[in-house]
Design an enzyme around this catalytic site. Structure first.
Site, mmCIF file in Angstrom:
data_model
loop_
_atom_site.group_PDB
_atom_site.id
_atom_site.type_symbol
_atom_site.label_atom_id
_atom_site.label_comp_id
_atom_site.label_asym_id
_atom_site.label_seq_id
_atom_site.Cartn_x
_atom_site.Cartn_y
_atom_site.Cartn_z
ATOM 1 N N LYS A 68 -1.844 -1.373 -6.188
ATOM 2 C CA LYS A 68 -2.730 -2.496 -6.533
ATOM 3 C C LYS A 68 -4.034 -2.052 -7.207
ATOM 4 O O LYS A 68 -4.655 -2.835 -7.920
ATOM 5 C CB LYS A 68 -3.013 -3.338 -5.295
ATOM 6 C CG LYS A 68 -1.809 -4.154 -4.879
ATOM 7 C CD LYS A 68 -2.045 -5.001 -3.667
ATOM 8 C CE LYS A 68 -0.757 -5.763 -3.350
ATOM 9 N NZ LYS A 68 -0.857 -6.586 -2.163
ATOM 10 N N ASP A 104 -3.488 -12.692 -3.742
ATOM 11 C CA ASP A 104 -3.506 -12.388 -2.297
ATOM 12 C C ASP A 104 -4.713 -13.042 -1.616
ATOM 13 O O ASP A 104 -4.603 -13.533 -0.488
ATOM 14 C CB ASP A 104 -3.608 -10.871 -2.066
ATOM 15 C CG ASP A 104 -2.277 -10.154 -2.247
ATOM 16 O OD1 ASP A 104 -1.223 -10.806 -2.146
ATOM 17 O OD2 ASP A 104 -2.301 -8.925 -2.486
HETATM 18 P P1 NAP Z 1 -2.233 0.139 0.455
HETATM 19 O O1 NAP Z 1 -3.031 -0.214 -0.732
HETATM 20 O O2 NAP Z 1 -1.350 1.343 0.399
HETATM 21 O O3 NAP Z 1 -3.264 0.299 1.693
HETATM 22 C C1 NAP Z 1 -2.809 0.601 2.979
HETATM 23 C C2 NAP Z 1 -4.009 0.894 3.892
HETATM 24 O O4 NAP Z 1 -3.497 1.206 5.183
HETATM 25 C C3 NAP Z 1 -4.841 2.109 3.459
HETATM 26 O O5 NAP Z 1 -6.172 1.964 3.873
HETATM 27 C C4 NAP Z 1 -4.156 3.231 4.245
HETATM 28 O O6 NAP Z 1 -4.965 4.371 4.448
HETATM 29 C C5 NAP Z 1 -3.923 2.526 5.554
HETATM 30 N N1 NAP Z 1 -2.916 3.199 6.349
HETATM 31 C C6 NAP Z 1 -1.655 3.528 5.964
HETATM 32 N N2 NAP Z 1 -1.025 4.158 6.980
HETATM 33 C C7 NAP Z 1 -1.924 4.229 7.996
HETATM 34 C C8 NAP Z 1 -1.867 4.804 9.296
HETATM 35 N N3 NAP Z 1 -0.771 5.403 9.758
HETATM 36 N N4 NAP Z 1 -2.982 4.701 10.076
HETATM 37 C C9 NAP Z 1 -4.099 4.102 9.621
HETATM 38 N N5 NAP Z 1 -4.206 3.560 8.391
HETATM 39 C C10 NAP Z 1 -3.126 3.628 7.589
HETATM 40 O O7 NAP Z 1 -1.293 -1.080 0.898
HETATM 41 P P2 NAP Z 1 -1.600 -2.660 0.734
HETATM 42 O O8 NAP Z 1 -1.057 -3.135 -0.549
HETATM 43 O O9 NAP Z 1 -3.036 -2.841 1.051
HETATM 44 O O10 NAP Z 1 -0.663 -3.287 1.886
HETATM 45 C C11 NAP Z 1 -0.959 -3.107 3.265
HETATM 46 C C12 NAP Z 1 0.024 -3.933 4.103
HETATM 47 O O11 NAP Z 1 -0.205 -5.326 3.895
HETATM 48 C C13 NAP Z 1 1.500 -3.688 3.759
HETATM 49 O O12 NAP Z 1 2.248 -3.693 4.942
HETATM 50 C C14 NAP Z 1 1.879 -4.883 2.905
HETATM 51 O O13 NAP Z 1 3.248 -5.207 2.991
HETATM 52 C C15 NAP Z 1 1.023 -5.977 3.561
HETATM 53 N N6 NAP Z 1 0.733 -7.083 2.628
HETATM 54 C C16 NAP Z 1 1.206 -8.318 2.932
HETATM 55 C C17 NAP Z 1 0.915 -9.386 2.101
HETATM 56 C C18 NAP Z 1 1.415 -10.756 2.442
HETATM 57 O O14 NAP Z 1 1.498 -11.603 1.541
HETATM 58 N N7 NAP Z 1 1.713 -11.027 3.700
HETATM 59 C C19 NAP Z 1 0.172 -9.193 0.934
HETATM 60 C C20 NAP Z 1 -0.297 -7.921 0.664
HETATM 61 C C21 NAP Z 1 0.002 -6.857 1.514
HETATM 62 P P3 NAP Z 1 -4.658 5.720 3.574
HETATM 63 O O15 NAP Z 1 -5.090 5.384 2.168
HETATM 64 O O16 NAP Z 1 -5.466 6.738 4.249
HETATM 65 O O17 NAP Z 1 -3.170 5.953 3.663
#
Ligand code: NAP
Length: 272
Positions: A68, A104
């Protein structure tokens, strides 16, 4: 012919093809929705997909975890909201230019308002693309926002984008010191297949009156939400936001406003 798609990694369990295929059918439009698996750090792959939107080979593209932010250098323009957030989940073509937008943020607020119309203080767990959209959406409504991430520099980078948003280390000690009325999991913790993991420490009681919201929608009720429900708190899963962000993206691409009930029903049928 409407050609839509999604870029992310991994994509095997994405529900987006189902939602957008149902939307195309409901609007009587001919088209398809393709999946583009691009590994983290593959700039060539992201650039090639942005070019396909620019050339009109793709009518529109969704962007998901982990791209993103990484997609932004390949775009010609950002919507004002996407620029403020620094995160994009949808690409459109406008006059031969690729424009990045973000559905979002409005989708999160629409889903949240079904359960908590006026959040006063919130902690967001995670500081990636979805956390940026949630932080923007809450901050714009006047909520006090704290972002908690395992990498403090990532939380600080997000916080500096918005005046008044605070950054903290994601951990027992820092979370114990706050008393938010909303907790939002914006990490992938709890998502299939890693369903037993959770971002809120297992040995830390939840704030007594908090609403707990998980952006993860697979499973529909994560371990975090089960624990919060067990503690007597109100909970919200990620499905409502997923449906709303898809419907808003579909409207940007086609001008067609799909009934949310229809999308919910198509998911229910597929999941059952
Ligand atoms: P992203 O950009 O990859 O960000 C993920 C975040 O989570 C980062 O801060 C990452 O830290 C952290 N993280 C990952 N693994 C972790 C762990 N084991 N412990 C602590 N922090 C951790 O992903 P995103 O696009 O923001 O998406 C995040 C989640 O939201 C996903 O599950 C996605 O499916 C969900 N989502 C849902 C919707 C919906 O419509 N319901 C919309 C958007 C996203 P690091 O950078 O240090 O890895």
């Amino acid at each position: 012919m409407i050609r839509l798609g999604l870029v992310g990694y991994p994509l095997e369990h994405s529900l987006s093809p189902l939602l957008h295929t149902a939307a195309l059918k409901a609007c009587g439009l001919e088209g398809d929705y393709s999946l583009h698996t691009v590994r983290p750090g593959d700039a060539t792959g992201l650039g090639a997909l942005a070019n396909k939107v620019r050339a009109g080979e793709l009518t529109g593209l969704n962007v998901t975890i982990p791209h993103k932010r990484a997609i932004i250098p390949f775009l010609d323009e950002l919507s004002p909201a996407a620029r403020t957030m620094g995160a994009v989940n949808v690409l459109c073509r406008r006059g031969g230019r690729v424009v990045g937008d973000n559905t979002d943020a409005p989708a999160f607020i629409t889903a949240l308002h079904t359960i908590l119309p006026r959040p006063r203080s919130a902690v967001i767990l995670g500081a990636g693309g979805a956390a940026r959209a949630v932080a923007y959406a809450l901050w714009a409504t006047g909520c006090e926002v704290t972002v908690a991430a395992r990498r403090m520099e990532q939380a600080r980078e997000l916080a500096k984008q918005f005046p008044s948003v605070q950054a903290m280390q994601l951990g027992h000690q820092a979370l114990e010191a706050i008393d938010p009325d909303l907790i939002v999991n914006a990490t992938p913790l709890g998502m299939f297949p890693d369903v037993e993991s959770r971002a809120w420490p297992a040995d830390l009681p939840f704030p007594r009156k908090a609403v707990v919201c998980d952006l993860v929608y697979n499973p529909l009720e994560t371990e975090l939400l089960q624990a919060a429900r067990g503690a007597g708190l109100r909970v919200l899963g990620g499905l409502g936001m997923l449906i709303e962000q898809a419907a808003l993206a579909f409207q940007l691409w086609t001008g067609c406003n799909v009934r949310r009930e229809l999308l919910t029903e198509s998911l229910r049928l597929a999941i059952s």
